[in-house]
Structure formats: C-alpha cells, structure tokens
Scaffold this active site. Structure first.
Site, PDB file in Angstrom:
ATOM      1  N   GLU A  90      45.048  42.435   6.476  1.00 50.29           N
ATOM      2  CA  GLU A  90      43.773  42.744   7.151  1.00 50.29           C
ATOM      3  C   GLU A  90      43.941  44.051   7.909  1.00 50.29           C
ATOM      4  OE1 GLU A  90      42.151  39.741   9.837  1.00 50.29           O
ATOM      5  OE2 GLU A  90      42.641  38.138   8.423  1.00 50.29           O
ATOM      6  N   ASP A 110      37.202  33.090  13.726  1.00 46.04           N
ATOM      7  CA  ASP A 110      36.143  34.075  13.897  1.00 46.04           C
ATOM      8  C   ASP A 110      35.092  33.984  12.786  1.00 46.04           C
ATOM      9  OD1 ASP A 110      34.918  36.354  15.013  1.00 46.04           O
ATOM     10  OD2 ASP A 110      36.036  37.693  13.691  1.00 46.04           O
ATOM     11  N   GLU A 121      47.472  33.525  10.730  1.00 42.14           N
ATOM     12  CA  GLU A 121      47.817  33.807  12.125  1.00 42.14           C
ATOM     13  C   GLU A 121      48.042  32.547  12.960  1.00 42.14           C
ATOM     14  OE1 GLU A 121      45.069  36.513  13.925  1.00 42.14           O
ATOM     15  OE2 GLU A 121      45.313  38.044  12.382  1.00 42.14           O
ATOM     16  N   TYR A 162      44.947  45.592  13.874  1.00 44.16           N
ATOM     17  CA  TYR A 162      43.698  46.292  14.200  1.00 44.16           C
ATOM     18  C   TYR A 162      43.971  47.392  15.233  1.00 44.16           C
ATOM     19  CZ  TYR A 162      41.357  42.707  11.522  1.00 44.16           C
ATOM     20  OH  TYR A 162      40.946  41.905  10.484  1.00 44.16           O
TER      21      TYR A 162
HETATM   22  C1  GCB Z   1      41.694  38.542  12.369  1.00 42.83           C
HETATM   23  C2  GCB Z   1      41.298  37.263  11.738  1.00 42.83           C
HETATM   24  C3  GCB Z   1      39.887  37.305  11.185  1.00 42.83           C
HETATM   25  C4  GCB Z   1      38.955  38.028  12.156  1.00 42.83           C
HETATM   26  C5  GCB Z   1      39.447  39.445  12.318  1.00 42.83           C
HETATM   27  C6  GCB Z   1      38.596  40.232  13.319  1.00 42.83           C
HETATM   28  O1  GCB Z   1      42.861  38.794  12.588  1.00 42.83           O
HETATM   29  O2  GCB Z   1      42.202  36.821  10.760  1.00 42.83           O
HETATM   30  O3  GCB Z   1      39.447  36.000  10.946  1.00 42.83           O
HETATM   31  O4  GCB Z   1      37.626  38.009  11.741  1.00 42.83           O
HETATM   32  O5  GCB Z   1      40.778  39.432  12.785  1.00 42.83           O
HETATM   33  O6  GCB Z   1      37.658  40.919  12.936  1.00 42.83           O
HETATM   34  O7  GCB Z   1      38.860  40.114  14.507  1.00 42.83           O
END
Ligand code: GCB
Length: 648
Positions: free
Chosen positions: A542, A208, A452, A506
């Site tokens: 994260e 990403d 990941e 997330y």
């Molecule tokens: C993740 C990734 C990261 C992305 C992020 C997102 O899990 O490790 O590279 O930018 O999520 O914002 O989706």
C-alpha cells in the site's frame, strides 16, 4: 447478547493446541455450475426484509419470526439481493444499524427436484455479513460465522416433507463484530445519561472501511445427484513442453463410483484423460496460464470435466462437473517472484468491494467496469484487501490473467484480546474455508493471512506463526504473507514465517504531512531495513494519498490531485531503484474511493482512489497508466511485436 448460541468454537488452553483442535473441513465447496446433471435456480431479486430494532435486538428469536411469514411478525420492506442493506433506504437508523436483520423469500421449487429422491437440493449463500442463521419452512438448516465466504445446506428432505408447500427461506444476519470475530470489533454501551440517550450502543472497529452488511452475494438453489462430485483439487506444473496436472476428486454419497476425468483445451478437444479419482494428467504442447501483459494470450484455461457414474440397488446416478484449470507454477526466491519460472513484477492495485447504493453487494456492471479500468490502467494484479472477494471476480481474474493476492478478513486485529484462543480458532477456520474455496484459481498466487495486525503484542508472534503454518499445511504450493505497517517496525514479528514481505507506508501523509521531500529517504530506509533483516522479496502493498476529485493546487497541497501525483511520483523513483534488487511489486492504495465509517479524517469516505467511487479517473490514474504500461514493456517479457507503446 446479540448472538444466539455459537456453534463450533473450540476452547482449549494454549494457542498451539488450538492448531490441532480445529478440525479441517471435510466437505468441498465447488462453485455451483450447471451441467447435464446439475440445475441451478438463482434467488436474486427482492426479498422481504425486517430489521429487529427491539432494545436487545433479540425479538426475532424470542418470537420465532422464522416460524411463519415474516410479514406476519410486523412491517417488512423490499430489499434487493445481492446488496448491502445500509444505503438502500432513507432510514438513518438502518444505515447505521447494529444487530439482527431478517430476510425472507418464498421459492417455487421445480416439481422434479421435489419428486426425485435421488436429487440433492442445496441452498447456497455466496456471502452474508457477518453471522447468519438459515431456516427453511421454519426449520433451522444451518448457521455460519464470517462475512465473505459461502456456506450451504442440503434441504431436499425438508422440502419433500410437504411437497405442496412453497419453500420459505428465512435468513437472519447479524453484523455485530466482537473481539473474536474477523474482522474484530467491540460494542460500547453509552451509559452516561448526561450525554447519551437511553439504550445507545455503538460498534467500534479498527479498520478503515464501512461495515456494510446483508446478503452480499447471490443466494441460490442447485441440485446434484445423491452420489456426486464433492470436491476437486488441482495442482499444476510443467516440464519443457509438457503440462502436468495433479488432481484429486472426492466423491460423496457412495463408497465406489466410476469416474472419467477429461482435460480439454479451450476449443473443447480432449488433451488428456484418466479414470482414477486422483492422479496426474500430462498435456503435450502445453499452453501455460500467463498473467496479463506478460504474454500475448494471457489467462489460457483448460477445462477439466469430471464424469461420475454410480449405482446402488435401486438407482443409477450420473454427475458431471467442469472445472476451469490454468497450468502455471509459482515460486519465490530471496529476491524474486517467479511465475512459470519467469520473474513477475506486481504492478497493480488494492481494491474494495464497494460502490454507491449497493455497498458490498455483487454487481456485474461494476465488476466488468472495474476489469476494463484495470486493463486500461495496465494493472497486472490486485490484492483482495481486506477480505475474500466474490468467486465471480476470481473467475474473471483467471480468464483475463489478472494475478491475485488473496487476503482473509484478518484486518484491524489491534486489541490484545483478539489474539486469544477463540480468535485464533476462528481465524484458522476462515483460512480453511478460504483455501477450500479458492485453491483451484490459477490467478491466486499468494495468501495473505492478515493486514497490519498488532504484531508487536506478546501473543502475536505465536498467533501469526500458527496461522501461517496451518495455511501452509492447507496449501503447500502457494507463498504466504501478512501485510505489515512500515510505521510500526515492531510489527515484523511474524516476518520470519512469511515468504514475501508486504509493507504498507504513507510517508508525507500520516507522518510529516505535506513534506514530500521525506519520501526518498524514508522509503529507501524502509526497504533497506526490511531486506537487510530478512533477505526476502518485498512488495509495497500500500502507498498513496487522499485526493478529492477536482481539487487542484500548485505547488501541491494535501488532498489535491497534484499532491496525490507528487506522492506517487516520489515513491515510483525509489521503486525504480529497488526493483532491480529485491522489490517485486507495487500496489497503489487504492483503486477507487470507498466508504468508511464517519470520522474527522474522512470526507464521505477514503479518497485515496486513483478513480472516484463512481470510477472516473483522477490525474493519478493517467500517471499510473503511463508507468504500468512502461513497466509491462520492461518487465512483462512480451515478444517485441506485441509491446505496448506508452503513448496508448
Ligand atoms: C492502511 C490500511 C487501509 C487504509 C489505509 C489508509 O494502512 O491497510 O485499510 O484504508 O491505510 O488510507 O489509511
């Protein structure tokens, strides 16, 4: 088709054999520093540049563009170095270019370097994304695979061949990512003529961030004597008030040399010395290297000066190299991360090397601004998501006491074909190059071998196990992790081999979008599951939510600053319960907004920054700052008189 012959890919039959087949690097990669015996000439500035837009992208090789001045092969443009080339011009085909681009620069080499045969002249490229071939005066001097680590070539004998000729450096760089590169990608040829123009091909990736390319870090020439300090390794420890610096110096160019190794404090006073090439230096009344906000004077550095003297029949050689040394220890228990035997709680950020116009090009104003912002925020750490950052950045971390989780470019490894022998061989080489480059930074406290990866796929466990085992053999002193995605619990297959579990999640964003109420339950479950299964300390590596700067809505709605704040607040409530048990850190995704490839989920890039791409704060930056300063008060073990008031 896009690659010339690749060097160094060892093909063997099974993954375990790959481990033994990849030959460890046997030369050092010390950061180039001036000294009384070493000179340095930066080649930053404007280079001639030409993208090879021929259909097979191979015209440059077919017509040997390196043999004469690039301008003679066709039109060239000005290209700044260091910088990504993508955002420099108004040419949309250059922004999204896939294939070989060519850089060239003529250099005037100081006459003494040419005349003195006892001098080595080394060309060093800080990083070029992704695959590079380098020529000097039309002769190939090296090639290198991998976009985030330095490479070098000794060019002294070449420039001495014709001392009156200017030294013409040509570097061809190819950004193509394949199943076996790191990160991986695939090239897709769009062959349906009812839909696509003739010759169209696209680069697919599973990560990403924008695949910026070019000469991203400084290019320079530096000298050493023919007999020189090639590498230094330090490992530090302490017992009561006595610091212990175990060191090993490797010398090249002569079988024997006289060495003097002197450790100096930050006022230049010698505190310990030796004349052995490896040994132990003891430091009385040691001043330890402490993280920012954990001590009143963080980032204390000694200097290790290595002086070398050698002689052959005709010449004598003297070399001097000075390495900054921070004395500290790192350990992991089943629920804690210890720095200097004291529990350390990571309250920090994930970053990217990314900014307007320069893309991933090294930029000092940006680096210093980012450090000022991190310190303002009360961040004591960051992770180099998702690739090794510039050495200049790690040096800043050493000096400011910012703790680093150093990640390799193993991101987006999702396709089963990227778990094969060729991929693993390259991944092992990259870990070798990374550890060789960064092993002496006190700020680096942990290696991350991947982000990941699709660890649930059958070959992944052995792949990760092999990778971690190799990294441990390269550096037995630092813990190792890889980053897992909590959404995919099966991605835990490498977890038995790591020291610290790192989890990305997330909640209320990619799943249960808009439902903030799920966070306490799902986050709690996440932590209990991982700890219950592995009894290893956990970092939330994260978490976050996109917010477009200036977008507001109350009650909170996705993409507003209020929603980003609400997500953070809910995560923090759970962290506060778990950090008393086994959660040892929290790293926000992300420090700043950053560019991605185009797609329907990204509006001019990823907006999960707590700062905009231009480094202006969103509401979340103030929320986080209040929290981080409070955490520093509670966990930082500062003496009471230096405690940071939350109202700062
Ligand atoms: C993740 C990734 C990261 C992305 C992020 C997102 O899990 O490790 O590279 O930018 O999520 O914002 O989706």
């Amino acid at each position: 088709m896009l690659f010339p012959d690749r060097l160094g890919v060892v093909r063997v039959v099974c993954l375990v054999a790959v481990f033994d087949a990849v030959v460890p690097l046997d030369t050092g990669m010390l950061f180039p520093r001036e000294s009384s015996s070493r000179e340095l000439k930066e080649l930053n500035g404007l280079w001639d540049f030409r993208a090879d837009k021929s259909a097979n992208r191979n015209q440059g090789f077919e017509r040997s563009w390196y043999k004469s001045r690039l301008a003679e092969s066709g039109p060239v443009i000005d290209m700044p170095v260091p910088a990504s080339y993508n955002d420099i011009t108004q040419d949309i085909t250059l922004r999204d270019f896939i294939g070989w681009v060519w850089y060239e620069r003529e250099v005037v080499v100081p006459a003494r370097w040419v005349a003195d045969k006892g001098t080595r002249v080394v060309l060093r490229v800080g990083s070029a994304h992704y695959y590079s071939v380098v020529w000097v005066n039309g002769e190939k001097v090296t090639e290198h695979e991998g976009g985030h680590l330095p490479f070098e070539a000794e060019i002294g004998s070449l420039i001495r061949k014709n001392p009156t000729m200017p030294c013409r450096i040509t570097i061809a760089v190819n950004n193509t990512l394949t199943l076996e590169t790191l990160p991986p990608g695939t090239i897709q040829h769009m062959n349906d003529r009812t839909k696509y123009p003739d010759g169209l091909f696209v680069q697919n990736t599973d990560f990403d961030f924008f695949n910026y390319a070019g000469l991203h870090r400084p290019v320079l020439l530096y000298t050493t004597p023919k007999v020189y300090v090639d590498d230094i390794t330090v490992v530090t420890d302490f017992l009561d008030d006595t610091g212990v610096v175990r060191y090993d110096v490797s010398v090249r160019g002569a079988a024997t040399a006289i060495l003097k190794v002197t450790l100096m404090d930050n006022e230049g006073h010698s505190v310990s010395s030796s004349s052995e090439s490896s040994g132990v230096l003891k430091v009385a009344d040691v001043k330890l290297w402490w993280p920012y906000l954990m001590h009143e004077s963080p980032g204390y550095l000694y200097s290790m000066e290595v002086q070398l003297m050698a002689a052959d029949g005709k010449w004598t050689y003297e070399d001097v190299y000075t390495l900054p040394v921070g004395i500290r220890t790192v350990q992991v228990t089943s629920s804690q991360f210890l720095i200097n035997n004291k529990p350390f709680y990571f309250h920090g950020v994930n970053k990217h090397e990314d900014s307007d116009i320069r893309g991933k090009g090294l930029d000092w104003p940006l680096i210093v601004k980012d450090f000022n912002l991190m310190k303002w925020l009360g961040a004591n750490s960051f992770r180099t998501s998702h690739y090794p950052y510039a050495e200049e950045i790690l040096q800043m971390c050493d000096r400011h006491g910012i703790v680093v989780i150093d990640e390799c470019p193993g991101v987006g490894i999702k396709d089963i074909r990227s778990f094969g022998n060729a991929s693993l061989s390259h991944h092992l080489v990259v870990m070798d190059e990374l550890v060789r480059r960064d092993k002496n930074h006190p700020s680096v406290v942990m290696w991350s071998v991947a982000n990941e990866p699709a660890a649930e796929l059958p070959p992944a466990e052995l792949y990760l196990k092999t990778l971690i085992k190799r990294t441990r053999s390269l550096d037995p002193t630092r813990p190792i992790t890889y980053i897992t995605a909590s959404i995919n619990y099966a991605s835990d297959k490498g977890a038995p081999y790591v020291d610290v579990i790192c989890v990305n999640s997330y909640f209320s964003w990619y799943q249960d979008s808009g439902h903030l109420e799920v966070i306490p339950i799902q986050l709690n479950t996440q932590f209990e599951n991982w700890y219950g299964k592995y009894q290893k300390p956990i970092i939330q590596s994260e978490y976050g939510a996109d917010a477009v700067s200036g977008l507001h809505r109350d009650p909170p709605v996705m993409f507003t600053e209020e929603y980003q704040n609400a997500v953070l607040q809910s995560y923090h409530d759970v962290f506060d319960q778990k950090r008393k048990q086994y959660v040892i850190g929290e790293l926000i995704w992300n420090f700043a907004d950053f560019m991605t490839k185009q797609g329907v989920t990204r509006v001019l890039g990823n907006k999960k920054g707590i700062f905009s791409r231009q480094r202006q704060p969103k509401a979340a930056a103030f929320l986080l700052r209040k929290r981080y300063l409070r955490l520093a008060n509670e966990t930082g073990r500062l003496p009471p008189w230096t405690k940071y008031p939350c109202s700062l």
